[in-house]
Design a protein around this motif. Structure first.
Motif, PDB file in Angstrom:
ATOM      1  N   LEU A 191     -32.949   0.242   9.080  1.00  0.00           N
ATOM      2  CA  LEU A 191     -32.141   1.412   8.739  1.00  0.00           C
ATOM      3  C   LEU A 191     -32.387   2.620   9.656  1.00  0.00           C
ATOM      4  CD1 LEU A 191     -31.701   1.734   4.873  1.00  0.00           C
ATOM      5  CD2 LEU A 191     -29.942   1.820   6.627  1.00  0.00           C
TER       6      LEU A 191
ATOM      7  N   MET B 155     -26.319  -0.516  -1.611  1.00  0.00           N
ATOM      8  CA  MET B 155     -26.519   0.142  -0.324  1.00  0.00           C
ATOM      9  C   MET B 155     -25.270   0.899   0.117  1.00  0.00           C
ATOM     10  SD  MET B 155     -29.592  -0.203   0.381  1.00  0.00           S
ATOM     11  CE  MET B 155     -29.367   0.744   1.872  1.00  0.00           C
TER      12      MET B 155
ATOM     13  N   LEU C 174     -25.650   4.788   0.806  1.00  0.00           N
ATOM     14  CA  LEU C 174     -25.405   5.304   2.157  1.00  0.00           C
ATOM     15  C   LEU C 174     -24.038   5.991   2.267  1.00  0.00           C
ATOM     16  CD1 LEU C 174     -26.756   2.216   4.127  1.00  0.00           C
ATOM     17  CD2 LEU C 174     -27.893   4.433   3.847  1.00  0.00           C
TER      18      LEU C 174
ATOM     19  N   THR D  78     -33.215  -5.056   6.329  1.00  0.00           N
ATOM     20  CA  THR D  78     -32.330  -3.904   6.213  1.00  0.00           C
ATOM     21  C   THR D  78     -33.130  -2.617   6.117  1.00  0.00           C
ATOM     22  OG1 THR D  78     -30.661  -5.269   5.102  1.00  0.00           O
ATOM     23  CG2 THR D  78     -30.448  -2.881   4.884  1.00  0.00           C
ATOM     24  N   LYS D  79     -34.167  -2.641   5.307  1.00  0.00           N
ATOM     25  CA  LYS D  79     -35.025  -1.453   5.165  1.00  0.00           C
ATOM     26  C   LYS D  79     -35.638  -1.056   6.493  1.00  0.00           C
ATOM     27  CE  LYS D  79     -39.330   0.176   3.098  1.00  0.00           C
ATOM     28  NZ  LYS D  79     -40.511  -0.162   2.269  1.00  0.00           N
TER      29      LYS D  79
END
Length: 262
Positions: free
Chosen positions: A124, A167, A171, A120-121
């Motif tokens: 992104l 998250m 976000l 995910t990091k």
């Protein structure tokens, strides 16, 4: 969310729930998929099963940072952006904590949680380039209600739940919809060594997941009204769930005795 023309990355997308999600997304007009999986044979079969789909196929393990970085680099090279990341890859090894091997403990955490977070990091920046992006994390009903003999697996899936929540809030000012899916026992290769009956189909999980995505739901909980009732009980009256677990203890032990899919 209009899924036509979206570019989608699915971990563990060559089998089970991941492959069912792929089929469901195709029915909604998606043609571009990046898939990472550990089996090259299963990845090759995707090209035969879905001849008209554009694939980025990467043989790799999400527990390995080098494989994650290689995957994201390839997606960036070929697409330059990403519209939907589905973190689906997972493994399981059950039993009393004393009997689960150290290796299985480490690998469950690395694949089910650490790899999910790292991918995910790394992905992104590509998701942030999308005009309308999504992040779907596949947890488990055990991420809400932990049962005996699932200690490590349940811990990883609870971690997925809280990571998704964090998250979503991190976000909040970005155009990325963050959601979590909580399947019950699902009839996939991962469950072959379990003794659980009357499981959901992978197709049902996929259909409900994509319906949730299109509705901008933040949680998709499988298992019907009873599962939601049990979750409420577990949160507000946990000792009641302890009592149920005690009553079903031998059944849980029997069903998990040989359940391992690593």
């Amino acid at each position: 969310m209009d899924l036509k023309g979206k570019k989608v990355l699915i971990t563990g997308g060559s089998a089970g729930i991941g492959k069912a999600l792929l089929r469901e997304l195709i029915s909604h007009g998606v043609n571009d998929f990046a898939i990472i999986g550990r089996s090259q044979d299963k990845l090759d079969k995707l090209k035969k099963d879905f001849e008209n789909i554009n694939f980025i196929l990467v043989q790799g393990d999400v527990s390995q940072l080098s494989d994650i970085e290689r995957l994201v680099k390839e997606v960036d090279k070929q697409w330059g952006n990403l519209d939907l990341l589905i973190n689906n890859a997972g493994v399981i090894s059950t039993g009393s904590l004393q009997t689960i091997s150290d290796v299985d403990i480490i690998n469950q955490i690395n694949i089910n949680l650490t790899g999910l977070i790292l991918l995910t990091k790394k992905a992104l920046p590509l998701l942030l380039k999308s005009e309308e992006a999504g992040l779907m994390n596949i947890s488990s009903g055990l991420g809400y209600i932990a049962k005996p003999f699932y200690s490590v697996y349940a811990a990883t899936k609870a971690g997925v739940k809280h990571f998704s929540e964090a998250m979503r809030r991190e976000l909040v000012f970005e155009n990325i919809h963050v959601m979590t899916v909580y399947p019950t026992a699902t009839d996939t290769d991962m469950m072959i060594t379990s003794k659980i009956e009357n499981m959901d189909t992978a197709e049902l999980v996929a259909r409900k997941s994509i319906e949730g995505l299109l509705n901008k739901d933040i949680d998709v909980i499988l298992g019907g009204k009873q599962r939601k009732k049990d979750i409420e009980t577990n949160i507000n009256r946990p000792l009641e769930m302890d009592k149920i677990a005690k009553e079903r203890y031998e059944s849980y032990r029997d069903k998990t005795e040989f359940h391992r899919a690593m």
